[in-house]
Structures are given as C-alpha cells and as structure tokens.
Design an enzyme around this catalytic site. Structure first.
Site, PDB file in Angstrom:
ATOM      1  N   GLY A 270      -9.430 -29.094  22.697  1.00  0.00           N
ATOM      2  CA  GLY A 270      -9.184 -29.350  21.262  1.00  0.00           C
ATOM      3  C   GLY A 270      -7.744 -29.014  20.863  1.00  0.00           C
ATOM      4  O   GLY A 270      -7.077 -29.797  20.195  1.00  0.00           O
TER       5      GLY A 270
ATOM      6  N   LYS B  56     -10.484 -11.910  19.784  1.00  0.00           N
ATOM      7  CA  LYS B  56     -11.935 -11.760  19.609  1.00  0.00           C
ATOM      8  C   LYS B  56     -12.240 -10.351  19.109  1.00  0.00           C
ATOM      9  O   LYS B  56     -11.712  -9.377  19.641  1.00  0.00           O
ATOM     10  CB  LYS B  56     -12.587 -11.980  20.980  1.00  0.00           C
ATOM     11  CG  LYS B  56     -14.031 -12.308  20.919  1.00  0.00           C
ATOM     12  CD  LYS B  56     -14.240 -13.792  20.893  1.00  0.00           C
ATOM     13  CE  LYS B  56     -15.671 -14.127  20.569  1.00  0.00           C
ATOM     14  NZ  LYS B  56     -15.806 -15.361  19.842  1.00  0.00           N
TER      15      LYS B  56
END
Ligand SMILES: C[S@@+](CC[C@H](N)C(=O)[O-])C[C@H]1O[C@@H](n2cnc3c(N)ncnc32)[C@H](O)[C@@H]1O
Length: 354
Positions: free
Chosen positions: A227, A310
C-alpha cells in the site's frame, strides 16, 4: 442551560471547556496529555474511550495556543464548548430550538462561510443520522450564514449530541487541531487498492503537510503487500521495498520499483542512497527503532523518515518517549508524533535526519 452562565471554581477563576476526541480506547492518554500540559483537568466521559468534556484552568485562547504550539499525540480533535443545552425529559426538539436561538445571536456567524460539523456520541443519542442533525442546525442558521461550505470555511460550528445534552461551539478550523469532523479523516477506497495501510500515508501527507513529490528515492521497510509503496510510486518516486513477504503482483510491473525479498536486518545500501525512509512493520517498537537506526546511514542528511510505532505496552507515553529518545540519539529530529485517525494501536513519527 447555557454554559456561559456557569461559574467554575478554579484557582485562577478562569476556565475553558472543550469537547475532546481521541481514537477509540485512547481517550485516557489524551486526558493524561492535557493533565501534563495544563495541570489539573476535569474530565467527563461522554463516549467511553473516545470523547470527553475537558475543563481546563486557562482561557480558551491560551489552551488553543498552547495546544497548537506543541501538538498532542493522542488528542485528535477539540472544539470549545460555548453552549451546553440540557435535554429535559427527552425533549430533543426543544433542546435544538434553544441551541438554534443561542447560535442565531452570534454576530460572527453573520455573512460568514461556515461549516457545520455535527456528531452523535453513541447511536441512540439523537434520532436520525449525524447528517440529519447537521441539516437541522443549518436550517436554523440559514438566514444568518452567507454560505455553508464543506472546505475552507471561515468558521466551524461544532455540535455534539449525547442523550443528556447538546454541546456546541464556534471556532476557526485551525483551532480544532483538525478541520475534519471529530478529526476523522476519511478517504475513498480506490478500486484495486492494495491495502488499507495506504490511508495512513495519505493521512500523514495531509496532516503533516508533507510534499512527497519533492522526494526522489525512497526506502520502504516492511513494505508488503505494498500500500505504501503504491502511494510512493504514484507520487513519482523510485522505491526500494524490503520485505520477506510478497508484494502485490500489480506493483511488480513498475520499473521504478526494486523489491528485495529479505528481512530488513540483512540488506545493505549505499551511504545517502535515499532521501525518504518509511517503515510500517507492525513489530516490536524497540526492535523497529533499532532496525531503522541501523539503516540510517542510507538516508541523506535532511532526508525524511516516517515510522509507525506499535503500542504494545500498557504505558504508551513512556514507550513513545523511549523510542523517540532512540531516534533522537541517532540524529533524527522529531517533527511530529501523532496518532492518526487511520492508526490503530500505533502512532506515526515524522522525523528529519540532521
Ligand atoms: C503492516 S505490514 C506493512 C503494510 C504496508 N505498509 C502496506 O502499505 O501494505 C507489516 C510488514 O512488515 C513486514 N516485516 C516484519 N518484520 C520485518 C523485518 N524484520 N524486515 C522486513 N519486513 C518485515 C511483514 O512481513 C509485513 O509484510
């Protein structure tokens, strides 16, 4: 009840109230950010984990200036509360009439280009959709306002409906931290879009104001299925994509893509080979930071790095500080650290190498 009539007992006698929004589950960290910046903050949860009413012991103008100067990570959107209209015995029509009457008296709305942003805190807080709510407010203001616009408004009228009250305020778009309704940046899914991850980079482009067409040579670490790589190719860059997993076949036709089917700890590049480094590995944040810093020799001084971090730990603010320290020690200057609307359990760092 009109909240302008309320007197808050604060140490300075000055206070301001804001509807504050964070990504779902992250409101407690947005509250903590406000507490660290402004000292005591009184919060009332309006949508658990996401929306709260925050009362600060500073004027609205000072709060906005300080938030704009040093932008928070988790607080996605704010609007000042000038009116709080209680919904008595479920009579929502009456509350709406009262709100419209209040707004009609505001001279700044006269002849202005206005965007109305209406939201519901929960499905049952208002009958009909948020669009219905917005239409009702616009109907009440149509004699006053010059034009209702979707983009580039002079003023935003923000309204949040809960089952107990309507909260409303007027502000300049730049005062709300985001000019999107509730900071929810929406993009249309394109046909053939390879991954939803692309939205994160599209949003970084908008929110951080990065001109990706100004770069030439990008390194994409943890690139599959592609992406981000597809976004960078669309902006005209040459891309070196590193991932042990496979890239989407549609990308492999591009002669501007070099794909290294490898783990990022076993690749070698030339010094200063890239002017952009992006990394979206969904991996341990400390190991990601180690891996990225080990590859920084390949990023030219003045080059840009965009890295998602994260949030695996129960103490995200401490973790973010630690990861940012690692990057700063490796000569990356943090331009922005932000939980974007499209970030799930992560934040995005926008950094420049010096
Ligand atoms: C969330 S996905 C990336 C999505 C991608 N940004 C996109 O737009 O499609 C995370 C990727 O990181 C890759 N990854 C994890 N550890 C890695 C490592 N040590 N080196 C290279 N890639 C790694 C995984 O194989 C996975 O494809």
């Amino acid at each position: 009840m009109n909240s302008q009539d309320e007197i808050e007992n604060t140490p300075t006698g000055i206070s301001s109230r804001f509807i504050c929004t964070a990504n779902h589950g992250f409101a407690p960290y947005a509250q903590e950010e406000l507490r660290r910046k402004f000292g005591s903050v009184k919060s009332t949860v309006l949508l658990p984990g996401e929306i709260f009413l925050g009362t600060l012991d500073v004027s609205s103008q000072e709060a906005i200036e300080r938030l704009r100067m040093e932008q928070p990570i988790f607080l996605r959107h704010i609007f000042p509360v000038q009116y709080q209209i209680g919904i008595v015995e479920g009579n929502k029509d009456n509350a709406m009439l009262q709100l419209t009457a209040c707004l009609q008296h505001l001279p700044e709305l006269r002849g202005a280009q206005v965007t109305v942003q209406a939201r519901k805190a929960g499905q049952d807080s208002w009958e009909g959709t948020s669009t219905d709510l917005k239409d009702e407010i616009q109907e009440g203001l149509k004699e006053l306002v010059h034009e209702f616009v979707v983009k580039e408004a002079e003023l935003i009228v923000s309204v949040l409906a809960t089952d107990k009250a309507l909260y409303a305020g007027i502000s300049s778009p730049q005062d709300n931290l985001s000019d999107w309704n509730g900071g929810a940046v929406r993009f249309q899914k394109e046909e053939g879009q390879i991954s939803r991850a692309k939205f994160k980079l599209l949003e970084a482009e908008r929110v951080f104001g990065i001109d990706f067409t100004a770069f030439k040579e990008a390194l994409d670490i943890g690139a599959a299925p592609g992406g981000w790589t597809s976004f960078l190719l669309e902006r005209g860059l040459r891309v070196t994509a590193v991932d042990p997993a496979k890239m989407h076949p549609s990308l492999m036709e591009s002669d501007r893509l070099t794909y290294l089917n490898k783990n990022a700890d076993s690749v070698k590049f030339r010094e200063n080979q890239f002017d952009l480094l992006v990394c979206d590995m969904s991996w341990s944040p400390k190991l990601t930071a180690k891996l990225v810093t080990a590859l920084l020799y390949s990023l030219v001084p003045g080059g840009t790095a965009i890295v998602t971090v994260k949030l695996l730990s129960k103490k995200p603010l401490a973790l973010i500080r630690e990861v940012m320290d690692t990057f700063e020690e490796a000569n990356l200057q943090i331009q922005r650290a932000k939980q974007l609307f499209h970030n799930r359990d992560e934040i995005t760092l926008y950094m420049v190498k010096y």
